[in-house]
Design a protein around this motif. Structure first.
Motif, PDB file in Angstrom:
ATOM      1  N   SER A  17      34.885  45.917  56.050  1.00  0.00           N
ATOM      2  CA  SER A  17      35.790  44.854  55.615  1.00  0.00           C
ATOM      3  C   SER A  17      37.214  45.345  55.732  1.00  0.00           C
ATOM      4  N   HIS A  18      38.121  44.433  55.603  1.00  0.00           N
ATOM      5  CA  HIS A  18      39.513  44.803  55.446  1.00  0.00           C
ATOM      6  C   HIS A  18      39.627  45.340  54.011  1.00  0.00           C
ATOM      7  N   PRO A  19      40.497  46.349  53.770  1.00  0.00           N
ATOM      8  CA  PRO A  19      40.615  46.851  52.404  1.00  0.00           C
ATOM      9  C   PRO A  19      40.837  45.718  51.399  1.00  0.00           C
ATOM     10  N   ASP A  20      40.154  45.853  50.265  1.00  0.00           N
ATOM     11  CA  ASP A  20      40.293  44.912  49.143  1.00  0.00           C
ATOM     12  C   ASP A  20      39.434  43.657  49.228  1.00  0.00           C
ATOM     13  N   ALA A  21      38.679  43.496  50.296  1.00  0.00           N
ATOM     14  CA  ALA A  21      37.840  42.288  50.395  1.00  0.00           C
ATOM     15  C   ALA A  21      36.632  42.394  49.461  1.00  0.00           C
ATOM     16  N   LYS A  23      34.262  45.531  49.641  1.00  0.00           N
ATOM     17  CA  LYS A  23      33.205  46.385  50.191  1.00  0.00           C
ATOM     18  C   LYS A  23      32.613  47.309  49.125  1.00  0.00           C
ATOM     19  N   THR A  24      33.485  47.976  48.369  1.00  0.00           N
ATOM     20  CA  THR A  24      32.992  48.921  47.363  1.00  0.00           C
ATOM     21  C   THR A  24      32.190  48.182  46.294  1.00  0.00           C
ATOM     22  N   SER A  45      35.718  53.740  44.577  1.00  0.00           N
ATOM     23  CA  SER A  45      36.356  53.280  45.794  1.00  0.00           C
ATOM     24  C   SER A  45      36.890  54.478  46.555  1.00  0.00           C
ATOM     25  N   LYS A  47      39.139  54.269  48.709  1.00  0.00           N
ATOM     26  CA  LYS A  47      40.441  53.846  49.222  1.00  0.00           C
ATOM     27  C   LYS A  47      41.496  54.859  48.836  1.00  0.00           C
ATOM     28  N   ASN A 139      33.216  36.564  50.120  1.00  0.00           N
ATOM     29  CA  ASN A 139      33.296  37.057  48.739  1.00  0.00           C
ATOM     30  C   ASN A 139      34.386  36.337  47.925  1.00  0.00           C
ATOM     31  N   LYS A 140      34.317  36.520  46.629  1.00  0.00           N
ATOM     32  CA  LYS A 140      35.325  36.054  45.659  1.00  0.00           C
ATOM     33  C   LYS A 140      35.354  34.539  45.507  1.00  0.00           C
ATOM     34  N   ASP A 142      34.524  33.036  43.040  1.00  0.00           N
ATOM     35  CA  ASP A 142      34.942  32.717  41.664  1.00  0.00           C
ATOM     36  C   ASP A 142      36.442  32.430  41.606  1.00  0.00           C
ATOM     37  N   SER A 254      30.003  36.132  44.971  1.00  0.00           N
ATOM     38  CA  SER A 254      31.051  36.881  44.289  1.00  0.00           C
ATOM     39  C   SER A 254      30.467  38.223  43.902  1.00  0.00           C
ATOM     40  N   ALA A 255      30.841  39.251  44.648  1.00  0.00           N
ATOM     41  CA  ALA A 255      30.243  40.567  44.420  1.00  0.00           C
ATOM     42  C   ALA A 255      30.546  41.051  43.009  1.00  0.00           C
ATOM     43  N   LEU A 256      31.775  40.831  42.559  1.00  0.00           N
ATOM     44  CA  LEU A 256      32.177  41.300  41.238  1.00  0.00           C
ATOM     45  C   LEU A 256      31.285  40.711  40.153  1.00  0.00           C
TER      46      LEU A 256
HETATM   47  P1  G4P Z   1      37.235  47.281  49.154  1.00  0.00           P
HETATM   48  O1  G4P Z   1      36.220  48.346  48.897  1.00  0.00           O
HETATM   49  O2  G4P Z   1      36.820  46.310  50.218  1.00  0.00           O
HETATM   50  O3  G4P Z   1      38.610  47.793  49.381  1.00  0.00           O
HETATM   51  O4  G4P Z   1      37.347  46.353  47.855  1.00  0.00           O
HETATM   52  P2  G4P Z   1      36.874  46.605  46.365  1.00  0.00           P
HETATM   53  O5  G4P Z   1      35.401  46.451  46.231  1.00  0.00           O
HETATM   54  O6  G4P Z   1      37.499  47.847  45.849  1.00  0.00           O
HETATM   55  O7  G4P Z   1      37.520  45.312  45.681  1.00  0.00           O
HETATM   56  C1  G4P Z   1      38.911  45.050  45.730  1.00  0.00           C
HETATM   57  C2  G4P Z   1      39.327  44.278  44.507  1.00  0.00           C
HETATM   58  O8  G4P Z   1      38.687  42.998  44.518  1.00  0.00           O
HETATM   59  C3  G4P Z   1      38.916  44.928  43.200  1.00  0.00           C
HETATM   60  O9  G4P Z   1      39.900  44.624  42.234  1.00  0.00           O
HETATM   61  C4  G4P Z   1      37.631  44.209  42.844  1.00  0.00           C
HETATM   62  O10 G4P Z   1      37.350  44.236  41.458  1.00  0.00           O
HETATM   63  C5  G4P Z   1      37.947  42.807  43.327  1.00  0.00           C
HETATM   64  N1  G4P Z   1      36.743  42.022  43.637  1.00  0.00           N
HETATM   65  C6  G4P Z   1      35.642  42.373  44.332  1.00  0.00           C
HETATM   66  N2  G4P Z   1      34.747  41.360  44.384  1.00  0.00           N
HETATM   67  C7  G4P Z   1      35.295  40.325  43.709  1.00  0.00           C
HETATM   68  C8  G4P Z   1      34.846  39.013  43.393  1.00  0.00           C
HETATM   69  O11 G4P Z   1      33.762  38.575  43.748  1.00  0.00           O
HETATM   70  N3  G4P Z   1      35.707  38.239  42.661  1.00  0.00           N
HETATM   71  C9  G4P Z   1      36.916  38.680  42.236  1.00  0.00           C
HETATM   72  N4  G4P Z   1      37.662  37.847  41.535  1.00  0.00           N
HETATM   73  N5  G4P Z   1      37.367  39.919  42.511  1.00  0.00           N
HETATM   74  C10 G4P Z   1      36.570  40.733  43.223  1.00  0.00           C
HETATM   75  P3  G4P Z   1      41.049  45.624  41.858  1.00  0.00           P
HETATM   76  O12 G4P Z   1      41.803  44.993  40.770  1.00  0.00           O
HETATM   77  O13 G4P Z   1      41.813  46.021  43.093  1.00  0.00           O
HETATM   78  O14 G4P Z   1      40.303  46.897  41.443  1.00  0.00           O
HETATM   79  P4  G4P Z   1      39.573  47.220  40.077  1.00  0.00           P
HETATM   80  O15 G4P Z   1      40.667  47.717  39.218  1.00  0.00           O
HETATM   81  O16 G4P Z   1      38.963  45.942  39.588  1.00  0.00           O
HETATM   82  O17 G4P Z   1      38.586  48.256  40.453  1.00  0.00           O
END
Ligand code: G4P
Length: 525
Positions: A17-21, A23-24, A45, A47, A139-140, A142, A254-256
């Motif tokens: 993925s592009h960073p922040d999408a 992946k982790t 992460s 990153k 993803n995301k 939500d 939504s992975a989170l």
């Molecule tokens: P990456 O490895 O692709 O770079 O991405 P990573 O999983 O680190 O996710 C990047 C940011 O996006 C993180 O927030 C993560 O919590 C958020 N995120 C991932 N999946 C979802 C989702 O389904 N919904 C929402 N709303 N956010 C999501 P961050 O603030 O950069 O990091 P952290 O402090 O939460 O770890």
């Protein structure tokens, strides 16, 4: 279990993925489902955070993480899953390209608000070159994002691949209700209150089931309309098209929030390919052959500078790998056996007695391996597909301490074997040039030379636009070209001729004046 059964139950893939999408986050959720980890937050992460590029502790920390998470293996539903981690920072893109040569499929994560981003495009190009099957996870959901139809058009257009949604989002952002899973025909309801459990899954007979109205009101009618449109617009899902790399199934979630991840995983283990035939220079190698073959796609130096040993990551392509068995290192023409081969299960490493095609074995290395090296049961074989790309940045590397010349030479040599960067030696003046994808690598090299080899290096600017590997059937013309451009000719670490063009103009002129000379931008052609 027979070799055939072991191979059939393996799924080796990378998430890109592009960073922040996300992946982790997605990786972590897959490991949670696989029971490989038990709490969220276990996968760090890798990153390098913005603004931390000169923070060397950050680089070491990142290296530590990437050793621990290079390969994450786990069992799920009778399937052995191997996730190969890829670096998050674009300066390490070449590492990611090499990792993609060791996977059988890929999951691409796209941020629903940002759509297809720059790094995803580049990585997809590598997948396309190799016809790697890809699944897209949007993803995301939500959060408010792009309209799903718009997003699918964008994916199709930019990633140059046909798409077929296998799940469909019901609204998004604050009013996100869940997804309708078209692969399993059920309704998956979203609840954002509990991030560690899976939302309710409601079995429905078809999209006209009145039960749906109750659960997804007021979006039931809109959902039905959209699903009708999806089924009308997109072709039926044909697994062969996916396996041929022509069609990408798309999931939303939504992975989170742990949402849509199980839909993805359940479909993935069903449709993703087990190890497939791989092309070597001499012939195609079928995973089901009884004799062992495989190649090293990554080398990691020990984090402890007192032990200058390394781990070579060996991907098995065919046959069974066994501990304490002699294998031929085909480049060196010498037999080697390994007493402590390791397997990677989530974050744990353990010594193994055997491993199968699709698996990655960690081999303790004291300097025998370079990236791309092949091991076999005895056959003289060399796998293709680990190309070096023309670097984007170039600098002369000079010794900063006359007393440490040997240390510097050894350090540079070993770091290049690891694939940290590429080394070119100018034939005219003998000066060494390091080429990289990004500025960060220069700092990493300088730091590691000092800390691991006790050597000091200095960089000096050099004006190079591109490195091109040059070959020709017309030997006279090639020799003439090399003679005329003698100040710009170098050799790479394998001794191949490289033209270091100082501008786009000089490259174009060279191509025009020497039509029989072929200028390649990757080392494999
Ligand atoms: P990456 O490895 O692709 O770079 O991405 P990573 O999983 O680190 O996710 C990047 C940011 O996006 C993180 O927030 C993560 O919590 C958020 N995120 C991932 N999946 C979802 C989702 O389904 N919904 C929402 N709303 N956010 C999501 P961050 O603030 O950069 O990091 P952290 O402090 O939460 O770890």
């Amino acid at each position: 279990m027979s070799l055939e059964k072991e191979i059939k139950r393996r799924r080796t893939f990378a998430i890109i993925s592009h960073p922040d999408a996300g992946k982790t986050t997605l990786t972590e959720k897959l490991l949670l489902f696989g029971g490989a980890i038990h709490v969220a937050g276990a996968v760090k992460s890798n990153k390098i955070k913005k603004g931390a590029t000169s923070d060397f502790m950050e680089i070491e920390r990142q290296r530590g993480i990437s050793v621990a998470t290079s390969v994450m293996g786990f069992e799920y539903g009778g399937v052995k899953i191997n996730i190969l981690d890829t670096p998050g920072h674009q300066d390490f893109a070449e590492d990611t390209f090499r990792t993609l040569t060791a996977v059988d499929s890929v999951i691409i994560v796209v941020d629903s608000a940002k759509g297809v981003e720059a790094q995803t495009l580049k990585l997809m190009e590598v997948c396309r070159m190799r016809s790697t099957p890809v699944i897209v996870f949007v993803n995301k959901l939500d959060r408010n994002g792009k309209d799903p139809f718009e997003l699918l058009d964008e994916i199709e257009e930019q990633l140059k691949i046909s798409v077929r949604p296998l799940s469909w989002p019901i609204s998004m952002g604050p009013s996100f209700k869940g997804v309708y899973n078209m692969y399993h025909n059920n309704l998956n309801l979203f609840s954002s209150s509990d991030k560690q459990t899976i939302g309710d899954v409601v079995k429905v007979n078809d999209i006209n089931d009145p039960a749906i109205d109750k659960f997804v009101a007021p979006f039931a009618d809109k959902m039905r309309e959209e699903l009708e449109l999806v089924n009308g617009c997109y072709p039926e899902f044909e697994i062969q098209d996916y396996l041929d790399g022509k069609l990408a199934p798309v999931f939303f979630g939504s992975a989170l929030n742990n949402f849509g991840v199980q839909d993805l995983l359940d479909c993935f283990i069903d449709i993703a390919p087990s190890p497939r035939p791989i092309q070597a220079i001499q012939r195609e190698v079928n995973p089901y052959e009884s004799t062992l073959t495989g190649f090293v796609f990554k080398i990691h130096a020990n984090m402890d500078p007192n032990h200058r040993d390394r781990i070579a990551f060996f991907k098995i392509c065919s046959g069974k790998f066994e501990r304490n068995t002699n294998y031929l290192h085909t480049r060196l023409g010498k037999k080697l056996k390994f007493a402590t081969p390791t397997a990677f299960m989530a974050e744990k490493k353990s010594i193994i007695d055997e491993a199968f095609p699709g698996d990655i074995v960690g081999i303790h290395d004291t300097g025998n391996f370079k990236i791309g090296d092949t091991l076999s049961s005895g056959e003289d074989l060399q796998f293709k597909g680990l190309p070096s790309f023309s670097p984007l940045m170039f600098k002369y590397v000079e010794n900063g301490d006359p007393m440490k010349y040997k240390q510097l030479a050894k350090g540079v040599d070993q770091l290049m074997d690891e694939g940290v960067a590429q080394l070119f030696t100018n034939k005219f003046n003998g000066r060494k040039i390091i080429g990289t994808v990004g500025a960060l690598q220069y700092e990493v090299i300088q730091y590691r030379l000092l800390h691991e080899y006790g050597a000091t290096c200095k960089y000096e600017p050099v004006n190079i636009y591109k490195a091109c590997w040059i070959v020709s059937d017309n030997k006279a013309q090639l020799e003439d070209f090399k003679k005329r451009k003698y100040t710009n000719i170098a050799f790479d670490k394998h001794g191949r001729d490289v033209f270091l063009a100082d501008s786009m103009y000089s490259l174009q002129m060279a191509q025009e004046k020497f039509p029989d000379v072929k200028f390649h931008f990757t080392s494999e052609f």
